[in-house]
Write a protein that holds these residues in place. Sequence first.
Motif, PDB file in Angstrom:
ATOM      1  N   THR A   4       0.905  -1.222   0.044  1.00 22.85           N
ATOM      2  CA  THR A   4      -0.039  -0.016  -0.130  1.00 22.85           C
ATOM      3  C   THR A   4       0.849   1.320  -0.090  1.00 22.85           C
ATOM      4  O   THR A   4       0.775   2.049  -0.761  1.00 22.85           O
ATOM      5  N   GLN A   5       2.035   1.302   0.847  1.00 26.91           N
ATOM      6  CA  GLN A   5       2.845   2.355   0.811  1.00 26.91           C
ATOM      7  C   GLN A   5       3.354   2.722  -0.600  1.00 26.91           C
ATOM      8  O   GLN A   5       3.623   3.772  -0.850  1.00 26.91           O
ATOM      9  N   ALA A   6       3.923   1.604  -1.046  1.00 29.71           N
ATOM     10  CA  ALA A   6       4.510   1.814  -2.367  1.00 29.71           C
ATOM     11  C   ALA A   6       3.535   2.116  -3.353  1.00 29.71           C
ATOM     12  O   ALA A   6       3.990   3.293  -4.139  1.00 29.71           O
ATOM     13  N   ALA A   7       2.443   1.818  -3.264  1.00 30.03           N
ATOM     14  CA  ALA A   7       1.598   2.375  -4.249  1.00 30.03           C
ATOM     15  C   ALA A   7       1.250   3.819  -4.101  1.00 30.03           C
ATOM     16  O   ALA A   7       0.998   4.798  -5.002  1.00 30.03           O
ATOM     17  N   LEU A   8       1.073   4.179  -2.921  1.00 28.95           N
ATOM     18  CA  LEU A   8       0.896   5.476  -2.479  1.00 28.95           C
ATOM     19  C   LEU A   8       2.133   6.472  -2.946  1.00 28.95           C
ATOM     20  O   LEU A   8       1.718   7.385  -3.620  1.00 28.95           O
ATOM     21  N   GLU A   9       3.220   6.121  -2.803  1.00 29.49           N
ATOM     22  CA  GLU A   9       4.415   6.894  -3.068  1.00 29.49           C
ATOM     23  C   GLU A   9       4.521   7.009  -4.398  1.00 29.49           C
ATOM     24  O   GLU A   9       4.722   8.043  -4.960  1.00 29.49           O
ATOM     25  N   GLN A  10       4.123   5.916  -5.124  1.00 34.14           N
ATOM     26  CA  GLN A  10       3.996   5.950  -6.827  1.00 34.14           C
ATOM     27  C   GLN A  10       3.231   6.917  -7.439  1.00 34.14           C
ATOM     28  O   GLN A  10       3.646   7.666  -8.275  1.00 34.14           O
ATOM     29  N   ALA A  11       1.970   6.950  -6.837  1.00 35.98           N
ATOM     30  CA  ALA A  11       0.896   7.798  -7.206  1.00 35.98           C
ATOM     31  C   ALA A  11       1.388   9.339  -7.012  1.00 35.98           C
ATOM     32  O   ALA A  11       1.198  10.108  -7.884  1.00 35.98           O
ATOM     33  N   LEU A  12       2.093   9.576  -5.846  1.00 37.20           N
ATOM     34  CA  LEU A  12       2.287  11.012  -5.377  1.00 37.20           C
ATOM     35  C   LEU A  12       3.399  11.507  -6.272  1.00 37.20           C
ATOM     36  O   LEU A  12       3.703  12.701  -6.326  1.00 37.20           O
ATOM     37  N   GLN A  13       4.328  10.617  -6.906  1.00 37.26           N
ATOM     38  CA  GLN A  13       5.248  11.045  -7.900  1.00 37.26           C
ATOM     39  C   GLN A  13       4.527  12.134  -8.884  1.00 37.26           C
ATOM     40  O   GLN A  13       5.414  12.904  -9.685  1.00 37.26           O
ATOM     41  N   SER A  14       3.522  11.823  -9.234  1.00 35.21           N
ATOM     42  CA  SER A  14       2.989  12.730 -10.317  1.00 35.21           C
ATOM     43  C   SER A  14       2.720  14.325  -9.905  1.00 35.21           C
ATOM     44  O   SER A  14       2.465  15.170 -10.750  1.00 35.21           O
ATOM     45  N   LEU A  15       3.007  14.523  -8.622  1.00 36.27           N
ATOM     46  CA  LEU A  15       2.958  15.959  -8.260  1.00 36.27           C
ATOM     47  C   LEU A  15       4.347  16.332  -8.113  1.00 36.27           C
ATOM     48  O   LEU A  15       4.800  17.486  -7.621  1.00 36.27           O
ATOM     49  N   ALA A  16       5.308  15.670  -8.719  1.00 33.27           N
ATOM     50  CA  ALA A  16       6.506  16.193  -8.704  1.00 33.27           C
ATOM     51  C   ALA A  16       7.069  16.817  -7.588  1.00 33.27           C
ATOM     52  O   ALA A  16       7.608  17.817  -7.422  1.00 33.27           O
ATOM     53  N   PRO A  17       7.224  16.003  -6.580  1.00 32.91           N
ATOM     54  CA  PRO A  17       7.794  16.452  -5.137  1.00 32.91           C
ATOM     55  C   PRO A  17       9.134  16.573  -5.164  1.00 32.91           C
ATOM     56  O   PRO A  17       9.919  15.931  -5.855  1.00 32.91           O
ATOM     57  N   SER A  18       9.602  17.667  -4.499  1.00 31.17           N
ATOM     58  CA  SER A  18      11.012  17.820  -4.111  1.00 31.17           C
ATOM     59  C   SER A  18      11.410  17.333  -2.883  1.00 31.17           C
ATOM     60  O   SER A  18      12.636  17.158  -2.608  1.00 31.17           O
ATOM     61  N   HIS A  19      10.527  16.939  -2.183  1.00 32.43           N
ATOM     62  CA  HIS A  19      10.604  16.056  -0.801  1.00 32.43           C
ATOM     63  C   HIS A  19       9.184  15.472  -0.423  1.00 32.43           C
ATOM     64  O   HIS A  19       8.152  15.682  -0.607  1.00 32.43           O
ATOM     65  N   LEU A  20       9.407  14.177  -0.206  1.00 31.28           N
ATOM     66  CA  LEU A  20       8.416  13.244   0.046  1.00 31.28           C
ATOM     67  C   LEU A  20       8.741  12.273   1.119  1.00 31.28           C
ATOM     68  O   LEU A  20       9.515  11.707   1.291  1.00 31.28           O
ATOM     69  N   GLU A  21       7.852  12.170   2.026  1.00 31.93           N
ATOM     70  CA  GLU A  21       7.976  11.228   3.231  1.00 31.93           C
ATOM     71  C   GLU A  21       6.492  10.566   3.343  1.00 31.93           C
ATOM     72  O   GLU A  21       5.692  11.440   3.888  1.00 31.93           O
ATOM     73  N   LEU A  22       6.279   9.433   3.405  1.00 29.40           N
ATOM     74  CA  LEU A  22       5.203   8.701   3.689  1.00 29.40           C
ATOM     75  C   LEU A  22       5.530   7.732   4.701  1.00 29.40           C
ATOM     76  O   LEU A  22       6.343   6.812   4.619  1.00 29.40           O
ATOM     77  N   GLN A  69      -9.363   4.541  -0.772  1.00 29.21           N
ATOM     78  CA  GLN A  69     -10.368   3.623   0.009  1.00 29.21           C
ATOM     79  C   GLN A  69      -9.445   2.514   0.560  1.00 29.21           C
ATOM     80  O   GLN A  69     -10.092   1.810   1.267  1.00 29.21           O
ATOM     81  N   GLN A  70      -8.247   2.563   0.283  1.00 25.50           N
ATOM     82  CA  GLN A  70      -7.387   1.213   1.179  1.00 25.50           C
ATOM     83  C   GLN A  70      -6.909   1.779   2.450  1.00 25.50           C
ATOM     84  O   GLN A  70      -6.275   0.950   3.113  1.00 25.50           O
ATOM     85  N   ILE A  71      -7.096   3.071   2.840  1.00 28.00           N
ATOM     86  CA  ILE A  71      -6.417   3.489   4.103  1.00 28.00           C
ATOM     87  C   ILE A  71      -7.589   4.303   5.037  1.00 28.00           C
ATOM     88  O   ILE A  71      -8.799   4.602   4.433  1.00 28.00           O
ATOM     89  N   HIS A  72      -7.490   4.323   6.103  1.00 30.98           N
ATOM     90  CA  HIS A  72      -8.288   4.793   7.067  1.00 30.98           C
ATOM     91  C   HIS A  72      -8.107   6.132   7.317  1.00 30.98           C
ATOM     92  O   HIS A  72      -8.986   7.194   7.456  1.00 30.98           O
ATOM     93  N   ALA A  73      -6.826   6.561   7.194  1.00 35.43           N
ATOM     94  CA  ALA A  73      -6.377   8.072   7.802  1.00 35.43           C
ATOM     95  C   ALA A  73      -5.109   8.568   7.050  1.00 35.43           C
ATOM     96  O   ALA A  73      -4.311   7.286   7.006  1.00 35.43           O
ATOM     97  N   LEU A  74      -5.003   9.789   6.839  1.00 33.39           N
ATOM     98  CA  LEU A  74      -3.947  10.155   5.933  1.00 33.39           C
ATOM     99  C   LEU A  74      -3.649  11.831   6.552  1.00 33.39           C
ATOM    100  O   LEU A  74      -4.533  12.568   6.250  1.00 33.39           O
ATOM    101  N   ALA A  75      -2.654  11.831   7.428  1.00 28.47           N
ATOM    102  CA  ALA A  75      -2.458  13.154   7.804  1.00 28.47           C
ATOM    103  C   ALA A  75      -1.510  13.760   6.874  1.00 28.47           C
ATOM    104  O   ALA A  75      -0.554  13.262   6.539  1.00 28.47           O
ATOM    105  N   LEU A  76      -1.981  15.013   6.474  1.00 27.60           N
ATOM    106  CA  LEU A  76      -1.283  15.699   5.212  1.00 27.60           C
ATOM    107  C   LEU A  76      -0.547  16.843   5.741  1.00 27.60           C
ATOM    108  O   LEU A  76      -1.090  17.698   6.591  1.00 27.60           O
ATOM    109  N   HIS A  77       0.595  17.028   5.329  1.00 33.20           N
ATOM    110  CA  HIS A  77       1.559  17.905   5.566  1.00 33.20           C
ATOM    111  C   HIS A  77       1.904  18.529   4.240  1.00 33.20           C
ATOM    112  O   HIS A  77       2.859  17.972   3.539  1.00 33.20           O
ATOM    113  N   THR A  78       1.316  19.544   3.600  1.00 32.40           N
ATOM    114  CA  THR A  78       1.603  19.812   2.310  1.00 32.40           C
ATOM    115  C   THR A  78       2.492  21.276   2.173  1.00 32.40           C
ATOM    116  O   THR A  78       1.730  22.296   2.923  1.00 32.40           O
TER     117      THR A  78
END
Length: 104
Positions: A4-22, A69-78
Amino acid sequence: MSTTQAALEQALQSLAPSHLELLNESHMHAVPPGSESHFKLVIVSNEFEGLNAVKRHQAVYRTLGDLMQQIHALALHTYSPAEWQASGLAPDSPDCMGGSKGER
Protein backbone atom coordinates in the motif's frame (compact mmCIF):
# COMPACT_ATOMS: atom_id res chain seq x y z
CA MET A 1 8.00 -1.10 2.55
CA SER A 2 4.43 -2.26 2.28
CA THR A 3 2.50 -2.73 -0.93
CA THR A 4 0.00 0.00 0.00
CA GLN A 5 2.74 2.42 0.93
CA ALA A 6 4.61 1.76 -2.32
CA ALA A 7 1.46 2.33 -4.36
CA LEU A 8 0.76 5.61 -2.54
CA GLU A 9 4.34 6.83 -3.07
CA GLN A 10 4.24 5.93 -6.75
CA ALA A 11 0.98 7.83 -7.28
CA LEU A 12 2.32 10.89 -5.43
CA GLN A 13 5.22 11.16 -7.89
CA SER A 14 2.80 12.82 -10.33
CA LEU A 15 2.92 15.90 -8.06
CA ALA A 16 6.67 16.16 -8.80
CA PRO A 17 7.67 16.41 -5.14
CA SER A 18 11.05 17.84 -4.18
CA HIS A 19 10.58 16.17 -0.79
CA LEU A 20 8.33 13.23 0.08
CA GLU A 21 7.97 11.34 3.34
CA LEU A 22 5.20 8.79 3.73
CA LEU A 23 5.23 7.19 7.16
CA ASN A 24 3.09 4.22 8.13
CA GLU A 25 1.80 5.22 11.56
CA SER A 26 -0.58 2.30 11.97
CA HIS A 27 1.45 1.03 14.94
CA MET A 28 0.38 4.18 16.84
CA HIS A 29 -3.31 3.34 16.53
CA ALA A 30 -5.75 0.73 17.71
CA VAL A 31 -5.51 -1.42 14.59
CA PRO A 32 -4.52 -5.05 14.02
CA PRO A 33 -0.76 -5.69 13.94
CA GLY A 34 0.65 -5.38 10.44
CA SER A 35 -2.17 -3.09 9.38
CA GLU A 36 -1.56 -0.44 6.75
CA SER A 37 -4.34 1.97 7.58
CA HIS A 38 -2.82 5.16 9.05
CA PHE A 39 -0.24 7.25 7.20
CA LYS A 40 1.46 10.61 7.61
CA LEU A 41 2.43 12.41 4.42
CA VAL A 42 4.93 15.26 4.25
CA ILE A 43 5.15 16.51 0.69
CA VAL A 44 6.83 19.55 -0.86
CA SER A 45 5.91 20.52 -4.40
CA ASN A 46 5.84 23.51 -6.71
CA GLU A 47 2.27 22.36 -7.47
CA PHE A 48 1.22 23.79 -4.08
CA GLU A 49 2.52 27.30 -4.77
CA GLY A 50 -0.30 29.82 -4.32
CA LEU A 51 -2.82 27.21 -3.11
CA ASN A 52 -4.44 27.21 0.31
CA ALA A 53 -4.42 24.08 2.48
CA VAL A 54 -7.81 22.89 1.25
CA LYS A 55 -6.77 23.07 -2.41
CA ARG A 56 -3.49 21.31 -1.63
CA HIS A 57 -5.27 18.50 0.17
CA GLN A 58 -7.76 18.17 -2.68
CA ALA A 59 -4.83 17.84 -5.10
CA VAL A 60 -3.39 15.00 -3.00
CA TYR A 61 -6.77 13.23 -2.74
CA ARG A 62 -7.32 13.60 -6.49
CA THR A 63 -3.83 12.21 -7.15
CA LEU A 64 -4.39 9.20 -4.90
CA GLY A 65 -7.87 8.52 -6.28
CA ASP A 66 -9.09 5.01 -5.50
CA LEU A 67 -6.05 4.32 -3.31
CA MET A 68 -7.76 6.42 -0.63
CA GLN A 69 -10.24 3.57 -0.17
CA GLN A 70 -7.41 1.33 1.04
CA ILE A 71 -6.52 3.50 4.04
CA HIS A 72 -8.37 4.78 7.08
CA ALA A 73 -6.43 7.95 7.87
CA LEU A 74 -3.97 10.21 6.08
CA ALA A 75 -2.38 13.12 7.94
CA LEU A 76 -1.38 15.66 5.30
CA HIS A 77 1.44 18.17 5.63
CA THR A 78 1.73 19.98 2.30
CA TYR A 79 4.30 22.67 1.60
CA SER A 80 5.57 24.84 -1.21
CA PRO A 81 9.36 24.78 -1.57
CA ALA A 82 9.66 28.23 0.07
CA GLU A 83 7.54 27.16 3.04
CA TRP A 84 9.56 23.98 3.49
CA GLN A 85 12.83 25.87 3.28
CA ALA A 86 11.60 28.25 6.00
CA SER A 87 10.45 25.49 8.39
CA GLY A 88 11.88 22.16 7.20
CA LEU A 89 9.85 20.34 9.80
CA ALA A 90 6.39 18.82 9.90
CA PRO A 91 4.55 18.55 13.22
CA ASP A 92 4.59 15.27 15.13
CA SER A 93 1.45 13.17 14.96
CA PRO A 94 -0.67 13.19 18.11
CA ASP A 95 -1.01 10.11 20.27
CA CYS A 96 -3.92 7.88 19.38
CA MET A 97 -6.94 8.29 21.62
CA GLY A 98 -7.96 4.73 20.80
CA GLY A 99 -11.16 3.32 19.40
CA SER A 100 -14.05 5.29 18.07
CA LYS A 101 -16.53 7.60 19.76
CA GLY A 102 -18.87 4.68 20.28
CA GLU A 103 -16.23 2.81 22.29
CA ARG A 104 -15.55 5.57 24.82
